[in-house]
Each structure stands twice: as structure tokens, then as C-alpha cells.
Design a protein around this motif. Structure first.
Motif, PDB file in Angstrom:
ATOM      1  N   PRO A 186       0.793  -1.239   0.000  1.00 47.49           N
ATOM      2  CA  PRO A 186       0.000   0.000   0.000  1.00 47.49           C
ATOM      3  C   PRO A 186       0.823   1.286   0.000  1.00 47.49           C
ATOM      4  CG  PRO A 186      -0.032  -0.995   2.169  1.00 47.49           C
ATOM      5  CD  PRO A 186       0.690  -1.967   1.279  1.00 47.49           C
ATOM      6  N   GLU A 187       1.640   1.411  -1.040  1.00 45.70           N
ATOM      7  CA  GLU A 187       2.286   2.689  -1.350  1.00 45.70           C
ATOM      8  C   GLU A 187       2.053   3.018  -2.820  1.00 45.70           C
ATOM      9  OE1 GLU A 187       6.505   2.431  -0.789  1.00 45.70           O
ATOM     10  OE2 GLU A 187       6.769   0.884  -2.315  1.00 45.70           O
ATOM     11  N   LYS A 188       1.637   2.032  -3.623  1.00 49.78           N
ATOM     12  CA  LYS A 188       1.317   2.235  -5.030  1.00 49.78           C
ATOM     13  C   LYS A 188      -0.103   2.792  -5.140  1.00 49.78           C
ATOM     14  CE  LYS A 188       5.286   0.652  -6.410  1.00 49.78           C
ATOM     15  NZ  LYS A 188       5.490  -0.411  -7.387  1.00 49.78           N
ATOM     16  N   VAL A 189      -0.431   3.391  -6.289  1.00 50.14           N
ATOM     17  CA  VAL A 189      -1.623   4.230  -6.379  1.00 50.14           C
ATOM     18  C   VAL A 189      -2.924   3.489  -6.064  1.00 50.14           C
ATOM     19  CG1 VAL A 189      -1.782   3.931  -8.898  1.00 50.14           C
ATOM     20  CG2 VAL A 189      -2.881   5.895  -7.806  1.00 50.14           C
ATOM     21  N   ILE A 190      -3.157   2.331  -6.630  1.00 49.98           N
ATOM     22  CA  ILE A 190      -4.452   1.678  -6.407  1.00 49.98           C
ATOM     23  C   ILE A 190      -4.629   1.262  -4.950  1.00 49.98           C
ATOM     24  CG2 ILE A 190      -5.816  -0.404  -6.929  1.00 49.98           C
ATOM     25  CD1 ILE A 190      -5.225   0.042  -9.864  1.00 49.98           C
ATOM     26  N   PRO A 191      -3.681   0.545  -4.329  1.00 54.97           N
ATOM     27  CA  PRO A 191      -3.909   0.198  -2.920  1.00 54.97           C
ATOM     28  C   PRO A 191      -3.945   1.403  -1.983  1.00 54.97           C
ATOM     29  CG  PRO A 191      -1.740  -0.523  -3.645  1.00 54.97           C
ATOM     30  CD  PRO A 191      -2.483  -0.129  -4.871  1.00 54.97           C
ATOM     31  N   VAL A 192      -3.168   2.436  -2.283  1.00 48.86           N
ATOM     32  CA  VAL A 192      -3.234   3.641  -1.446  1.00 48.86           C
ATOM     33  C   VAL A 192      -4.619   4.275  -1.544  1.00 48.86           C
ATOM     34  CG1 VAL A 192      -2.459   6.037  -1.273  1.00 48.86           C
ATOM     35  CG2 VAL A 192      -0.792   4.201  -1.379  1.00 48.86           C
ATOM     36  N   LYS A 202      -8.745  11.263   2.442  1.00 47.14           N
ATOM     37  CA  LYS A 202      -8.533  11.813   1.108  1.00 47.14           C
ATOM     38  C   LYS A 202      -7.394  11.093   0.381  1.00 47.14           C
ATOM     39  CE  LYS A 202     -10.449  16.434   1.717  1.00 47.14           C
ATOM     40  NZ  LYS A 202     -10.243  17.884   1.469  1.00 47.14           N
ATOM     41  N   VAL A 203      -7.411  11.234  -0.959  1.00 43.90           N
ATOM     42  CA  VAL A 203      -6.368  10.628  -1.779  1.00 43.90           C
ATOM     43  C   VAL A 203      -5.665  11.714  -2.577  1.00 43.90           C
ATOM     44  CG1 VAL A 203      -7.506   8.397  -1.926  1.00 43.90           C
ATOM     45  CG2 VAL A 203      -8.029  10.135  -3.641  1.00 43.90           C
ATOM     46  N   PRO A 204      -4.337  11.592  -2.763  1.00 41.80           N
ATOM     47  CA  PRO A 204      -3.571  12.620  -3.480  1.00 41.80           C
ATOM     48  C   PRO A 204      -3.544  12.347  -4.979  1.00 41.80           C
ATOM     49  CG  PRO A 204      -2.074  11.007  -2.534  1.00 41.80           C
ATOM     50  CD  PRO A 204      -3.468  10.564  -2.153  1.00 41.80           C
ATOM     51  N   LEU A 205      -3.915  13.343  -5.764  1.00 40.86           N
ATOM     52  CA  LEU A 205      -3.875  13.210  -7.219  1.00 40.86           C
ATOM     53  C   LEU A 205      -2.814  14.146  -7.767  1.00 40.86           C
ATOM     54  CD1 LEU A 205      -5.142  11.964  -9.776  1.00 40.86           C
ATOM     55  CD2 LEU A 205      -6.732  13.897  -9.813  1.00 40.86           C
ATOM     56  N   TYR A 206      -1.785  13.570  -8.405  1.00 36.29           N
ATOM     57  CA  TYR A 206      -0.676  14.358  -8.928  1.00 36.29           C
ATOM     58  C   TYR A 206      -1.106  15.284 -10.073  1.00 36.29           C
ATOM     59  CZ  TYR A 206       3.088  11.768  -6.535  1.00 36.29           C
ATOM     60  OH  TYR A 206       3.936  11.232  -5.613  1.00 36.29           O
ATOM     61  N   ALA A 314      -6.547  -6.750   7.902  1.00 36.26           N
ATOM     62  CA  ALA A 314      -5.483  -7.237   8.784  1.00 36.26           C
ATOM     63  C   ALA A 314      -4.159  -7.391   8.046  1.00 36.26           C
ATOM     64  CB  ALA A 314      -5.890  -8.574   9.410  1.00 36.26           C
ATOM     65  N   TRP A 315      -4.237  -7.523   6.712  1.00 34.24           N
ATOM     66  CA  TRP A 315      -3.004  -7.627   5.927  1.00 34.24           C
ATOM     67  C   TRP A 315      -2.409  -6.246   5.672  1.00 34.24           C
ATOM     68  CZ3 TRP A 315      -1.569  -5.689   1.122  1.00 34.24           C
ATOM     69  CH2 TRP A 315      -0.386  -6.201   0.602  1.00 34.24           C
ATOM     70  N   TRP A 316      -3.259  -5.285   5.251  1.00 35.23           N
ATOM     71  CA  TRP A 316      -2.687  -4.016   4.802  1.00 35.23           C
ATOM     72  C   TRP A 316      -2.496  -2.956   5.877  1.00 35.23           C
ATOM     73  CZ3 TRP A 316      -5.920   0.139   5.475  1.00 35.23           C
ATOM     74  CH2 TRP A 316      -7.308  -0.055   5.375  1.00 35.23           C
ATOM     75  N   GLU A 317      -3.235  -3.011   6.967  1.00 38.97           N
ATOM     76  CA  GLU A 317      -3.079  -1.973   7.992  1.00 38.97           C
ATOM     77  C   GLU A 317      -1.647  -1.896   8.539  1.00 38.97           C
ATOM     78  OE1 GLU A 317      -6.103  -2.383  10.979  1.00 38.97           O
ATOM     79  OE2 GLU A 317      -7.171  -0.628  10.174  1.00 38.97           O
ATOM     80  N   PRO A 318      -1.068  -3.027   8.964  1.00 38.87           N
ATOM     81  CA  PRO A 318       0.319  -2.932   9.462  1.00 38.87           C
ATOM     82  C   PRO A 318       1.320  -2.544   8.388  1.00 38.87           C
ATOM     83  CG  PRO A 318      -0.428  -5.226   9.374  1.00 38.87           C
ATOM     84  CD  PRO A 318      -1.629  -4.370   9.153  1.00 38.87           C
TER      85      PRO A 318
END
Length: 328
Positions: A186-192, A202-206, A314-318
Motif C-alpha cells: 500500500p504505497e502504489k496508487v491503487i492500494p493507497v 482523502k487521496v492525493p492526485l498528482y 489485517a493484511w494491509w493496515e500494518p
């Protein structure tokens, strides 16, 4: 058959391993699979938990010649995923990208040559081509990388080619478009975007949001890699694309709809330095030679991906916490 998968605990590598040891690739049925992964911040053994016990896991660094030499013994096929891959991180600090992507690849190529490995698949990216206004890149297009990440991958591609031309090492190179799917860090655009929107953040749009990317489901990507592992010609490059080009604004619209949010959850931010405007790969070569065709419909694949993140908090939060710590 013994198959060594580097970076097999990462997003794409772990998908390949799960499919491989589950019998999705009949030509490699019964193969002894070894995963070599350093387990940096973006790699996790939890990505391989669904197939635990069906492969050998070795925690090690691809830059370490002794580790590589040990793991190359008796190997028939190497599938090399291991890489630093996040563009934003390469802009703030490129040393790790050069070390892992260039020196690490050289160490693996030399180790494979010394061990007499029969086939080496080097997994790369369409970003090595730079940016294209119209049309699509063929595999013989000049390399014009614009970020430290893509420059390090272009360098590794050239090393792979050189080991084939100089030493006859049977290397094939794949270059993929933007991947998406479950287990993506979760640092790439879709999972973020998905995880933020699920949590009402909110989500950041470049920039203006009009940068264009071709989206490729990780399952299609891995099937393409497997086709190259089975029948790709040594010394050749194969583009692997998904066939769905979207602007970042169009992608954002789909993610907002999938999570029940509106544009008030979008925060425009300053554009990324050196941000490539458009990527597009020509997949006619792999299609004609190896029968590749993307099978995952984007709308279905995206809906399934959003649902996976809903069901696997439980997978992505940590991992999001780990990503924030790594930035600091």
C-alpha cells in the motif's frame, strides 16, 4: 526441475509463486521452488502464507555473491523479480535502487552463469522506455528512463542483454505495464487510494491527473512471464501489457465509485518530479510468438481488487504503518 524465484515475497513475485506451486503452470508441474527474498519493507512472508509448505524460503540478499552462489546450485530456471520499485522513493533517495537493481542483478547473472543455469527470466518495466505521446513502444525502442528507478531498471536490462551476448547466458527480458491486484504493497496508487477511501481519508492526485497508464492485472502479468519462462527466445525482450489505458483522473473516478466516495475525497497535489506523461506497450511480439493475451477484464479485476482490500484489512493496515515508518 528446480526454479529459483528472487523477490518471491513481494507483490508480483508472490503471485507468481502462489500460482506456480498451486499447479497453474502445467509445464512446471512438480517443480522444486526456492524463494530468495531479503524481506525489505515491501516484502512479507504473509504474501506466501496461502501456499506455505509448498516451497523453500531463503532469506537473503541478491547482492551477496555467496548467498547467490549457494542458491544457484542445481537451478534450472531463474525468475528474477527482486527490485526496489517505487518511483517516489527513488526520487528522494536512489542509492538503494542502484544497489539492488543494478548490482543485485549483476550478482544474479554472474551466479547463474557460474552455475550453468538453463534459463533466466529478468522481469523489468515499461518505464525504461520513458514517455510516449502517441502509439506504443515496441521492444526495440530506445531506452529513455526519466526517474532514478527506471534508470536503474534500464541498467539492469542492459546487463542482462550483455550477459547473453557476451557469455551466451540464456536470458529473456520482460517489460510490463502498471500492475494491480491483491497483495500489492500500500504505497502504489491503487492500494493507497482504495485503503484511504475505505477509511474515509482523502487521496492525493498528482498534477492535472491526465498522466496515462496501461493497467495490467498481476495474474495476466505472471502468465506472460511464465510463457517467456517456457518458450521465450534467449536474448529477446517481451512487452507484457493489459490493454486498458486510463488517465489518473479516470482511474480515480472508478475507485471513487467502487468505494462510494465523491470528488471531495480527492486532494490535488504538486506533480511528481520528472513525471512521465504516458506509457503504452505494443504486445504483438509476445502475442504472436507465445500466444499471450490478457484475460482479466479491467472492470472485473478492479472490482475484485477493491473487494480484496475490504476483506483483508489485517493484511494491509500494518503494512501502511510500515510504509510510513520507512518514509521517516
Amino acid at each position: 526441475m528446480r526454479v529459483l524465484v528472487t523477490g518471491g515475497a513481494g507483490f508480483i513475485g508472490s503471485h507468481y509463486v502462489r500460482e506456480l506451486v498451486s499447479g497453474s503452470y502445467p509445464a512446471f508441474a512438480g517443480a522444486e521452488v526456492v524463494v530468495l527474498d531479503k524481506l525489505t519493507y515491501a516484502g512479507s512472508e504473509t504474501n506466501l502464507a496461502p501456499v506455505a509448505g509448498k516451497f523453500e524460503f531463503v532469506r537473503g540478499d541478491i547482492c551477496d555473491p555467496s548467498v547467490v552462489a549457494e542458491q544457484m546450485r542445481g537451478v534450472d530456471v531463474v525468475v528474477h523479480f527482486a527490485a526496489e520499485s517505487h518511483v517516489d522513493r527513488s526520487i528522494t533517495g536512489s542509492a538503494d535502487f542502484v544497489l539492488t537493481n543494478v548490482l543485485g542483478t549483476q550478482t544474479l547473472l554472474q551466479g547463474a552463469l557460474n552455475a550453468g543455469v538453463g534459463r533466466f527470466v529478468h522481469v523489468s518495466t515499461d518505464e525504461v522506455y520513458g514517455s510516449i505521446e502517441d502509439g506504443s513502444w515496441s521492444e526495440n525502442h530506445v531506452l529513455e528512463p526519466n526517474s532514478p528507478y527506471s534508470a536503474s531498471k534500464a541498467s539492469s536490462d542492459l546487463l542482462a542483454r550483455a550477459f547473453h551476448r557476451t557469455h551466451g547466458l540464456p536470458v529473456s527480458i520482460t517489460r510490463c505495464s502498471n500492475n494491480y491486484g491483491p497483495y500489492q504493497f500500500p504505497e502504489k496508487v491503487i492500494p493507497v487510494f482504495v485503503t484511504n477511501l475505505i477509511d474515509g481519508r482523502k487521496v492525493p492526485l498528482y498534477g492535472d491527473g491526465l498522466n496515462v497508464r496501461d493497467w495490467l492485472h498481476v495474474d495476466d502479468h505472471c502468465r506472460g512471464i511464465q510463457l517467456v519462462a517456457e518458450g521465450g527466445r534467449p536474448g529477446e525482450i517481451y512487452n507484457i501489457g493489459g490493454g486498458t489505458e486510463l488517465t489518473n483522473r479516470e482511474l480515480t473516478e472508478r475507485l471513487l465509485a467502487a468505494t462510494g466516495r465523491d470528488w471531495s475525497f480527492v486532494e490535488p497535489v504538486q506533480d511528481r518530479l520528472g513525471h512521465d506523461r504516458r506509457y503504452s506497450v505494443d504486445i504483438s511480439k509476445i502475442s504472436a510468438e507465445l500466444g499471450y493475451k490478457p484475460q482479466v477484464d479491467f472492470e472485473v479485476g478492479l472490482a475484485d481488487t477493491v473487494e480484496w482490500y475490504r476483506e483483508n484489512r489485517a493484511w494491509w493496515e500494518p503494512l501502511k504503518e510500515r510504509a510510513q515508518s520507512a518514509k521517516g
